[in-house]
Design a protein around this motif. Structure first.
Motif, PDB file in Angstrom:
ATOM      1  N   TRP A   1       0.848  -0.945  -0.629  1.00 43.45           N
ATOM      2  CA  TRP A   1      -0.242  -0.008  -0.166  1.00 43.45           C
ATOM      3  C   TRP A   1       0.944   0.996  -0.225  1.00 43.45           C
ATOM      4  O   TRP A   1       1.807   1.021   1.236  1.00 43.45           O
ATOM      5  CB  TRP A   1      -1.066  -0.430   1.408  1.00 43.45           C
ATOM      6  N   TYR A   2       0.605   2.101  -1.319  1.00 40.90           N
ATOM      7  CA  TYR A   2       1.642   3.531  -0.894  1.00 40.90           C
ATOM      8  C   TYR A   2       0.333   4.506  -1.113  1.00 40.90           C
ATOM      9  O   TYR A   2      -1.172   4.178  -1.062  1.00 40.90           O
ATOM     10  CB  TYR A   2       1.737   3.920  -1.918  1.00 40.90           C
TER      11      TYR A   2
ATOM     12  N   ILE B   1       3.385   2.299   3.024  1.00 42.63           N
ATOM     13  CA  ILE B   1       2.805   2.757   4.381  1.00 42.63           C
ATOM     14  C   ILE B   1       3.067   1.529   4.682  1.00 42.63           C
ATOM     15  O   ILE B   1       3.423   1.184   5.720  1.00 42.63           O
ATOM     16  CB  ILE B   1       1.057   2.995   3.892  1.00 42.63           C
ATOM     17  N   HIS B   2       2.693   0.372   3.678  1.00 43.04           N
ATOM     18  CA  HIS B   2       2.979  -0.786   4.805  1.00 43.04           C
ATOM     19  C   HIS B   2       3.167  -2.498   3.696  1.00 43.04           C
ATOM     20  O   HIS B   2       2.590  -1.588   2.566  1.00 43.04           O
ATOM     21  CB  HIS B   2       1.579  -1.955   5.505  1.00 43.04           C
ATOM     22  N   TYR B   3       3.293  -3.501   4.174  1.00 50.58           N
ATOM     23  CA  TYR B   3       3.688  -4.739   2.657  1.00 50.58           C
ATOM     24  C   TYR B   3       3.471  -6.251   3.328  1.00 50.58           C
ATOM     25  O   TYR B   3       3.337  -5.967   4.258  1.00 50.58           O
ATOM     26  CB  TYR B   3       4.660  -4.268   1.879  1.00 50.58           C
ATOM     27  N   SER B   4       2.749  -6.922   2.358  1.00 50.70           N
ATOM     28  CA  SER B   4       3.296  -8.008   2.790  1.00 50.70           C
ATOM     29  C   SER B   4       4.448  -9.079   2.190  1.00 50.70           C
ATOM     30  O   SER B   4       3.442  -8.747   0.326  1.00 50.70           O
ATOM     31  CB  SER B   4       1.650  -8.304   2.901  1.00 50.70           C
ATOM     32  N   VAL B   5       4.498 -10.142   2.368  1.00 51.01           N
ATOM     33  CA  VAL B   5       5.278 -11.175   1.310  1.00 51.01           C
ATOM     34  C   VAL B   5       5.465 -12.542   1.383  1.00 51.01           C
ATOM     35  O   VAL B   5       4.985 -13.233   0.423  1.00 51.01           O
ATOM     36  CB  VAL B   5       6.995 -10.769   2.072  1.00 51.01           C
TER      37      VAL B   5
ATOM     38  N   GLY C   1      -0.275 -13.556   5.567  1.00 54.78           N
ATOM     39  CA  GLY C   1       0.407 -14.059   7.604  1.00 54.78           C
ATOM     40  C   GLY C   1       1.156 -13.322   7.680  1.00 54.78           C
ATOM     41  O   GLY C   1       1.967 -12.800   9.187  1.00 54.78           O
ATOM     42  N   ILE C   2       2.107 -12.171   6.248  1.00 52.41           N
ATOM     43  CA  ILE C   2       3.050 -11.666   6.837  1.00 52.41           C
ATOM     44  C   ILE C   2       2.816 -10.673   6.338  1.00 52.41           C
ATOM     45  O   ILE C   2       2.678 -10.351   5.327  1.00 52.41           O
ATOM     46  CB  ILE C   2       4.410 -12.572   5.713  1.00 52.41           C
ATOM     47  N   THR C   3       2.780  -9.921   7.196  1.00 52.41           N
ATOM     48  CA  THR C   3       3.294  -8.127   6.835  1.00 52.41           C
ATOM     49  C   THR C   3       4.482  -7.436   8.134  1.00 52.41           C
ATOM     50  O   THR C   3       4.599  -7.666   8.835  1.00 52.41           O
ATOM     51  CB  THR C   3       1.926  -7.539   7.241  1.00 52.41           C
ATOM     52  N   ASP C   4       4.784  -5.842   7.024  1.00 55.79           N
ATOM     53  CA  ASP C   4       5.468  -4.881   7.722  1.00 55.79           C
ATOM     54  C   ASP C   4       5.267  -3.913   7.278  1.00 55.79           C
ATOM     55  O   ASP C   4       4.844  -3.464   6.960  1.00 55.79           O
ATOM     56  CB  ASP C   4       6.766  -5.683   7.725  1.00 55.79           C
ATOM     57  N   GLN C   5       5.818  -2.821   8.479  1.00 51.13           N
ATOM     58  CA  GLN C   5       5.572  -1.405   8.125  1.00 51.13           C
ATOM     59  C   GLN C   5       6.368  -0.863   6.594  1.00 51.13           C
ATOM     60  O   GLN C   5       7.749  -1.857   6.902  1.00 51.13           O
ATOM     61  CB  GLN C   5       5.865  -0.739   9.202  1.00 51.13           C
ATOM     62  N   GLY C   6       6.051   0.008   6.326  1.00 48.91           N
ATOM     63  CA  GLY C   6       6.895   0.363   5.550  1.00 48.91           C
ATOM     64  C   GLY C   6       7.483   2.102   6.816  1.00 48.91           C
ATOM     65  O   GLY C   6       7.342   2.360   6.910  1.00 48.91           O
TER      66      GLY C   6
ATOM     67  N   ASN D   1      -3.393   0.287   9.708  1.00 47.49           N
ATOM     68  CA  ASN D   1      -3.479  -1.282  10.427  1.00 47.49           C
ATOM     69  C   ASN D   1      -3.053  -2.205   8.804  1.00 47.49           C
ATOM     70  O   ASN D   1      -4.375  -1.450   7.687  1.00 47.49           O
ATOM     71  CB  ASN D   1      -4.055  -2.177  11.162  1.00 47.49           C
ATOM     72  N   VAL D   2      -2.630  -3.240   8.542  1.00 46.13           N
ATOM     73  CA  VAL D   2      -3.189  -3.922   7.321  1.00 46.13           C
ATOM     74  C   VAL D   2      -3.203  -5.826   7.842  1.00 46.13           C
ATOM     75  O   VAL D   2      -2.658  -5.770   9.205  1.00 46.13           O
ATOM     76  CB  VAL D   2      -1.905  -3.722   6.721  1.00 46.13           C
ATOM     77  N   SER D   3      -3.624  -6.449   6.825  1.00 51.77           N
ATOM     78  CA  SER D   3      -3.477  -7.652   7.834  1.00 51.77           C
ATOM     79  C   SER D   3      -3.602  -8.863   5.796  1.00 51.77           C
ATOM     80  O   SER D   3      -3.727  -8.104   5.146  1.00 51.77           O
ATOM     81  CB  SER D   3      -4.974  -8.661   7.978  1.00 51.77           C
ATOM     82  N   ARG D   4      -2.766  -9.935   5.820  1.00 45.21           N
ATOM     83  CA  ARG D   4      -3.036 -11.121   4.770  1.00 45.21           C
ATOM     84  C   ARG D   4      -3.531 -12.124   4.813  1.00 45.21           C
ATOM     85  O   ARG D   4      -2.298 -12.643   5.684  1.00 45.21           O
ATOM     86  CB  ARG D   4      -1.796 -10.559   3.893  1.00 45.21           C
ATOM     87  N   SER D   5      -4.485 -12.447   5.408  1.00 46.27           N
ATOM     88  CA  SER D   5      -5.351 -13.379   5.580  1.00 46.27           C
ATOM     89  C   SER D   5      -5.556 -14.583   4.126  1.00 46.27           C
ATOM     90  O   SER D   5      -4.942 -15.505   4.009  1.00 46.27           O
ATOM     91  CB  SER D   5      -6.969 -13.338   6.131  1.00 46.27           C
ATOM     92  N   THR D   6      -5.498 -13.851   3.033  1.00 49.39           N
ATOM     93  CA  THR D   6      -5.054 -14.958   2.398  1.00 49.39           C
ATOM     94  C   THR D   6      -4.412 -14.015   0.806  1.00 49.39           C
ATOM     95  O   THR D   6      -4.119 -12.894   0.538  1.00 49.39           O
ATOM     96  CB  THR D   6      -7.092 -14.668   1.468  1.00 49.39           C
ATOM     97  N   THR D   7      -3.929 -14.882  -0.239  1.00 50.22           N
ATOM     98  CA  THR D   7      -3.221 -14.792  -1.013  1.00 50.22           C
ATOM     99  C   THR D   7      -3.082 -13.154  -1.902  1.00 50.22           C
ATOM    100  O   THR D   7      -2.938 -12.019  -2.352  1.00 50.22           O
ATOM    101  CB  THR D   7      -2.917 -15.379  -2.071  1.00 50.22           C
TER     102      THR D   7
END
Lengths: 111, 112
Positions: B34-35, B46-50, B53-58, B65-71
């Motif tokens: 997210w930008y 802002i935040h990113y995910s690889v 279930g894996i997120t990190d701050q930008g 806030n973010v979450s990544r429950s699915t691809t």
């Protein structure tokens, strides 16, 4: 820290004239470099990218860019600008999901 | 392929309200980001995910806030909207670190 500088906020060129947009970057390793274009109210479209190999890369819409490691530059060029090229252009460094963008250069084309 | 889709296109919030910006991609990309875009500042991460279930701050994560429950999906939540969050938000995805990012059409958010 990674950073990208686009020194020109606005550039105006005549239709049919050549174009060069400047981009300088700071990056701790071998960079992945990109140029994106954004038309008003639209998302970003990739023009071209450099990962490795030939330092002169060709992109879409007749654009090309040259990677110069010694100058930390990745300038975008087009030999003959069309009115439809008027847009904002962004240089970016990084890769995958972490890109650092420059502030952008707004290109105006006069007929 | 629809590519990267974002909803809504436009949103107006009052200070203190919360909301979720939706982002989905159908390219089976592992990486999503997210930008926010503000005049004269380019896009800032802002935040990113690889992966799921894996997120990190930008660079500018505060207030989001973010979450990544699915691809496929990577929603961005504004917890308590502030006028400083007035911006255009872009979601992006990529196959891996060595590939370019594909951007969605953006969400224009105004906080009054």
């Amino acid at each position: 820290a990674q950073s990208v500088t686009q020194p020109d906020i606005h550039i105006t060129v005549s239709e049919g004239a050549s174009l060069e947009l400047r981009c300088n970057y700071s990056y701790g390793a071998t960079p992945y470099l990109f140029w994106y274009v954004q038309s008003p109210g639209q998302g970003l479209q990739l023009l071209l990218k450099y990962f490795s190999g030939d330092t002169l890369v060709q992109g879409i819409k007749g654009f090309e860019a040259e990677f110069k490691r010694s100058q930390s530059s990745f300038n975008l060029r087009k030999p003959s600008v069309h009115w439809s090229d008027a847009a904002e252009y962004f240089c970016a460094v990084g890769g995958g999901n972490k890109l650092v963008f420059g502030a952008g250069t707004i290109l105006r084309v006069k007929s | 392929n629809a590519g990267v889709t974002q909803t809504p296109k436009f949103q107006v919030l009052k200070t203190g309200q919360s909301m979720t910006l939706q982002c989905a991609q159908d390219m089976n990309h592992e990486y999503m980001s997210w930008y926010r875009q503000d005049p004269g500042m380019g896009l800032r991460l802002i935040h990113y995910s690889v992966g799921a279930g894996i997120t990190d701050q930008g660079e500018v994560p505060n207030g989001y806030n973010v979450s990544r429950s699915t691809t496929e999906d990577f929603p961005l939540r504004l917890l308590s909207a502030a006028p400083s969050q007035t911006s255009v938000y872009f979601c992006a995805s990529s196959y891996s670190r060595g590939h370019e990012q594909y951007f969605g059409p953006g969400t224009r958010l105004t906080v009054t």
